[in-house]
Enzyme design. Structure first.
Site, short mmCIF file in Angstrom:
data_model
loop_
_atom_site.label_atom_id
_atom_site.label_comp_id
_atom_site.label_asym_id
_atom_site.label_seq_id
_atom_site.Cartn_x
_atom_site.Cartn_y
_atom_site.Cartn_z
N GLN A 1 0.88 -9.08 -6.59
CA GLN A 1 0.46 -10.48 -6.75
C GLN A 1 1.29 -11.23 -7.79
OE1 GLN A 1 -1.42 -12.07 -4.76
NE2 GLN A 1 -2.51 -10.43 -3.68
N GLY B 1 6.08 -7.76 0.76
CA GLY B 1 6.78 -8.94 1.28
C GLY B 1 5.86 -10.09 1.64
N HIS B 2 4.70 -9.78 2.25
CA HIS B 2 3.90 -10.88 2.81
C HIS B 2 3.13 -11.67 1.77
CE1 HIS B 2 -0.27 -8.99 3.18
NE2 HIS B 2 0.45 -7.93 2.91
N CYS C 1 -9.03 -6.92 1.98
CA CYS C 1 -9.22 -5.54 2.41
C CYS C 1 -10.67 -5.10 2.29
CB CYS C 1 -8.35 -4.59 1.60
SG CYS C 1 -6.64 -5.09 1.64
N THR D 1 0.84 -1.21 0.00
CA THR D 1 0.00 0.00 0.00
C THR D 1 0.87 1.25 0.00
OG1 THR D 1 -1.75 -1.18 1.17
CG2 THR D 1 -1.81 1.23 1.29
N1 PLP Z 1 -1.93 -4.50 -4.25
C1 PLP Z 1 -2.44 -5.72 -4.43
C2 PLP Z 1 -2.73 -6.21 -5.81
C3 PLP Z 1 -2.73 -6.53 -3.32
O1 PLP Z 1 -3.25 -7.74 -3.51
C4 PLP Z 1 -2.45 -6.02 -2.04
C5 PLP Z 1 -2.81 -6.81 -0.84
O2 PLP Z 1 -3.68 -7.66 -0.87
C6 PLP Z 1 -1.90 -4.75 -1.90
C7 PLP Z 1 -1.65 -4.01 -3.04
C8 PLP Z 1 -1.58 -4.16 -0.57
O3 PLP Z 1 -0.40 -4.73 -0.05
P1 PLP Z 1 -0.08 -4.60 1.51
O4 PLP Z 1 -1.02 -5.51 2.22
O5 PLP Z 1 1.35 -5.02 1.65
O6 PLP Z 1 -0.28 -3.19 1.89
#
Ligand code: PLP
Length: 404
Positions: A186, A207-208, A332, A80
């Site tokens: 992804q 990372g996760h 989310c 994000t």
């Molecule tokens: N972009 C995509 C395509 C995602 O799938 C995600 C998380 O699901 C994010 C951004 C956000 O990543 P983060 O959880 O590391 O903020």
């Protein structure tokens, strides 16, 4: 005294696009950086210098995953942040540009920045997608105007796995002289990403999603790209991102990238085979089930299937009771009863957009787990359909004919 809540790990985890397990090798690599090598990389003494070397080693490993220069890697706190940094940083550096182009199916980390920019007086174009989630490249071409500063289009969709033709999109952006950001959260670790070949200026990683911990991300910034910092303060990350470096997590991400480089080809073929077995099995066993997304052009670990006449949330609860963790879309946005914005943008009929379930696998998924899902899912769907007012006698007859 309050006691900590009892947490039961899911027996079977099919929600790897939401987050995935940290690899044991990653945990092992991180551990010394909590209590042994805990120095601040900016310190002048040997202790800090030692830590700085490990950050640079991790940077080189991330760069190897992307086939780019280590100097083009900026460590952030998550996907994000990387998305926010790329988009807001690019527009701040280009004050004369007031038009942003993205798609209707981006993650909220990009869509929300689009809304933020709209509130600041920018014009924002959200490109539509077709039934399989693909954009029309001609539409992109005609959307770009002299006012356009940045195009942001994801590499792979988190809900369906559909891949976007980033090489062609980049060629269009180059021809028109606009910057391209891609959210590759992804895609990283699942398919090769070669920044020497991809005409991309900015790229986000989290990372996760590739077996490193939550709380670490990367923004790739092509050399020469004008970008304002998002976090200001100290001079860390060559003044691109202030804040004392999160050394254990950076080291962990470096290790996760190395593991992904070493195992990508073999592992992803194995994961694709398991995903295909799961998908084919579910669609053969369950009538009125439909694949969402592009069946051919997608990341290897994801399948998203719509089960008509029932609610995705009910499916998830029943799966959860059977010890299976899956998802109805982006983590989310879960908790909302609205069908996913991605499926709605694809024009997926309401009747099965609602009952859509995403299964996302990882290198830790086994064939026995796939077989278990195949053994319980038809019963769950049958049970829920029996309670559905939309599942009429006539449809029941058609389903019986399908099963014989
Ligand atoms: N972009 C995509 C395509 C995602 O799938 C995600 C998380 O699901 C994010 C951004 C956000 O990543 P983060 O959880 O590391 O903020």
């Amino acid at each position: 005294m309050t006691s900590s809540p009892v947490v039961t790990p899911p027996l079977i985890y099919f929600d790897n696009n939401a987050t995935c397990a940290v690899a044991p090798e990653v945990i092992e690599a991180m551990m010394p950086f909590f209590d042994k090598f805990y120095g601040n990389a900016s310190s002048m003494h040997f202790f800090g210098g030692q830590v700085a070397k490990h950050i640079e080693h991790a940077r080189a490993e991330v760069a190897a995953l992307l086939n780019c220069a280590p100097e083009e890697i900026v460590f952030t706190s998550c996907g994000t942040e990387s998305d926010n940094h790329a988009i807001r940083g690019a527009f701040e550096a280009l004050p004369e540009k007031k038009h942003f182009i993205t798609t209707k199916v981006e993650h909220p980390a990009v869509l929300s920045v689009g809304k933020y920019l709209t509130g600041k007086g920018y014009s924002v174009t959200q490109l539509p997608v077709d039934k399989q989630g693909n954009i029309d490249l001609h539409e992109l071409k005609t959307a770009i105007t002299p006012e356009t500063g940045l195009v942001s289009i994801m590499f792979a969709n988190n809900e369906t796995g559909t891949l976007f033709p980033i090489e062609e999109i980049g060629a269009i952006c180059r021809e028109k002289g606009v910057l391209l950001h891609t959210d590759a959260v992804q895609a990283a670790g699942k398919i090769p990403l070669d920044m020497k070949k991809l005409p991309v200026d900015l790229l986000s990683i989290s990372g996760h999603k590739l077996h490193a911990p939550k709380g670490i991300g990367v923004l790739y910034v092509r050399r020469g790209t004008r970008l304002h910092p998002f976090m200001i303060g100290g001079h860390q990350e060559r003044s691109r991102r202030a804040g004392t470096e999160n050394v254990p997590y950076i080291v962990g991400l470096g290790k996760a990238c190395r593991l992904a480089i070493n195992a990508m080809f073999e592992e992803n073929n194995r994961v694709r085979t398991l995903r295909d077995k799961l998908e084919k099995g579910l669609m053969e066993k369950i009538p009125f089930s439909y694949l969402n997304g592009n069946p051919h052009w997608r990341i290897p670990n994801t399948t998203n299937i719509g089960f008509e006449f029932i609610e995705g949330e009910a499916i998830l609860l029943h799966l959860s009771a059977a010890g299976i963790a899956a998802s109805s879309g982006s983590a989310c946005t879960s908790g909302s009863l609205e069908p996913s914005h991605v499926l709605m943008a694809m024009g997926v009929p309401f009747s099965y957009a609602h009952g859509s379930t995403r299964f996302s696998l990882s290198r830790f998924t086994t064939e026995a787990e796939v077989d278990y899902v195949l053994s319980v899912m038809p019963g769950i769907v049958d049970k829920l359909r029996d309670m559905s007012p939309f599942y009429t006698q006539e449809i029941r007859k058609q389903a019986k004919a399908f099963q014989h």
